[in-house]
Write a protein that holds these residues in place. Structure first.
Motif, short mmCIF file in Angstrom:
data_model
loop_
_atom_site.label_atom_id
_atom_site.label_comp_id
_atom_site.label_asym_id
_atom_site.label_seq_id
_atom_site.Cartn_x
_atom_site.Cartn_y
_atom_site.Cartn_z
N ASP A 96 0.83 -1.22 0.00
CA ASP A 96 0.00 0.00 0.00
C ASP A 96 0.86 1.26 0.00
O ASP A 96 0.58 2.21 -0.74
N SER A 97 1.88 1.29 0.85
CA SER A 97 2.74 2.48 0.90
C SER A 97 4.01 2.16 1.66
O SER A 97 4.12 1.13 2.33
N ARG A 99 6.89 4.31 4.18
CA ARG A 99 7.06 5.57 4.90
C ARG A 99 8.27 5.47 5.83
O ARG A 99 8.67 4.39 6.25
N GLU A 105 9.10 1.84 7.36
CA GLU A 105 8.02 0.86 7.41
C GLU A 105 7.40 0.65 6.03
O GLU A 105 7.40 1.56 5.20
N VAL A 106 6.87 -0.54 5.82
CA VAL A 106 6.08 -0.84 4.63
C VAL A 106 4.70 -1.28 5.09
O VAL A 106 4.57 -2.09 6.02
N LEU A 107 3.67 -0.73 4.47
CA LEU A 107 2.29 -1.06 4.81
C LEU A 107 1.70 -1.90 3.69
O LEU A 107 1.77 -1.52 2.51
N THR A 112 1.58 -3.56 9.15
CA THR A 112 2.76 -2.70 9.05
C THR A 112 3.99 -3.52 9.41
O THR A 112 4.02 -4.19 10.44
N TYR A 113 5.01 -3.46 8.57
CA TYR A 113 6.25 -4.21 8.79
C TYR A 113 7.42 -3.22 8.83
O TYR A 113 7.56 -2.39 7.93
N GLN A 114 8.23 -3.34 9.85
CA GLN A 114 9.40 -2.46 9.97
C GLN A 114 10.54 -2.97 9.09
O GLN A 114 10.71 -4.17 8.90
#
Length: 205
Positions: A96-97, A99, A105-107, A112-114
């Protein structure tokens, strides 16, 4: 013979993102652990050598897990995140995104995954922002030399690269699919076994 069907560009080799500082720290800690426990094995008496070996079995995988192991692998089709105890496979279509606030992080798919291997340095970011603010003062149409170009924080530059890959790859046929998460038992199992052996040795010593 020509074909009217469009063809995708082949996926290139993975780009690999690691933290050099974490890797150096891990190597130093492993060397220190080997020196201390090696000395205990050679010179220790009674249960001391066995305790030292149990400490190595317990701590060495943990040191590797939090320093040397973390990495992010990215290609045209997917993002693979190797964190201390898990590996997350993320096809670009499932992302999804991306940030970078206090951590990278990746969503994807509501989770959410760090990204452990891409540390966010607020000090570096603030320094880059101050430098940008100063150089914006040049203004007045003055051109900037290469040395005057704004340098962003390394984590922000990395996340920009990953966002570019996301935009380019999300529609690829090879980038479709769902997120897959697997536990790294090669790290977990030795640490647990070493901890259990250490507890037994200390309890019976």
């Amino acid at each position: 013979m020509s074909s009217d069907q469009p063809t995708e560009e082949p996926a290139y080799d993975d780009r690999v993102y690691r933290s050099p500082m974490a890797t150096v720290t891990g190597v130093v800690l492993l060397a220190l652990l080997a020196w201390l426990c090696g000395d205990a094995v050679v010179r220790g008496h009674g249960n001391v050598p066995w305790i030292a070996l149990a400490v190595v079995l317990c701590l060495a995988p943990l040191i590797v897990a939090f320093t040397v192991r973390p990495a992010v692998f990215a290609n045209a089709d997917r993002l693979r995140v190797r964190n201390p105890f898990r590996v997350i496979e993320l096809p670009w279509a499932a992302v999804d995104s991306l940030r970078a606030r206090f951590s990278a992080e990746v969503l994807a798919e509501g989770a959410t995954y760090q990204l452990w291997s891409i540390p966010v340095s607020l000090r570096e970011r603030n320094k880059a922002n101050r430098r940008q603010t100063r150089r914006l003062g040049l203004g007045n149409g003055q051109s900037k030399t290469p040395d005057e170009e704004v340098r962003r924080a390394s984590a922000d530059r990395t996340m920009d690269e990953l966002r570019t890959l996301l935009e380019r790859g999300a529609s690829r046929a090879g980038a479709q699919g769902s997120v897959k998460v697997s536990w790294s038992y090669e790290i977990i199992a030795p640490s647990v076994i070493g901890a259990l052996i250490l507890i037994v040795l200390l309890a019976t010593g």
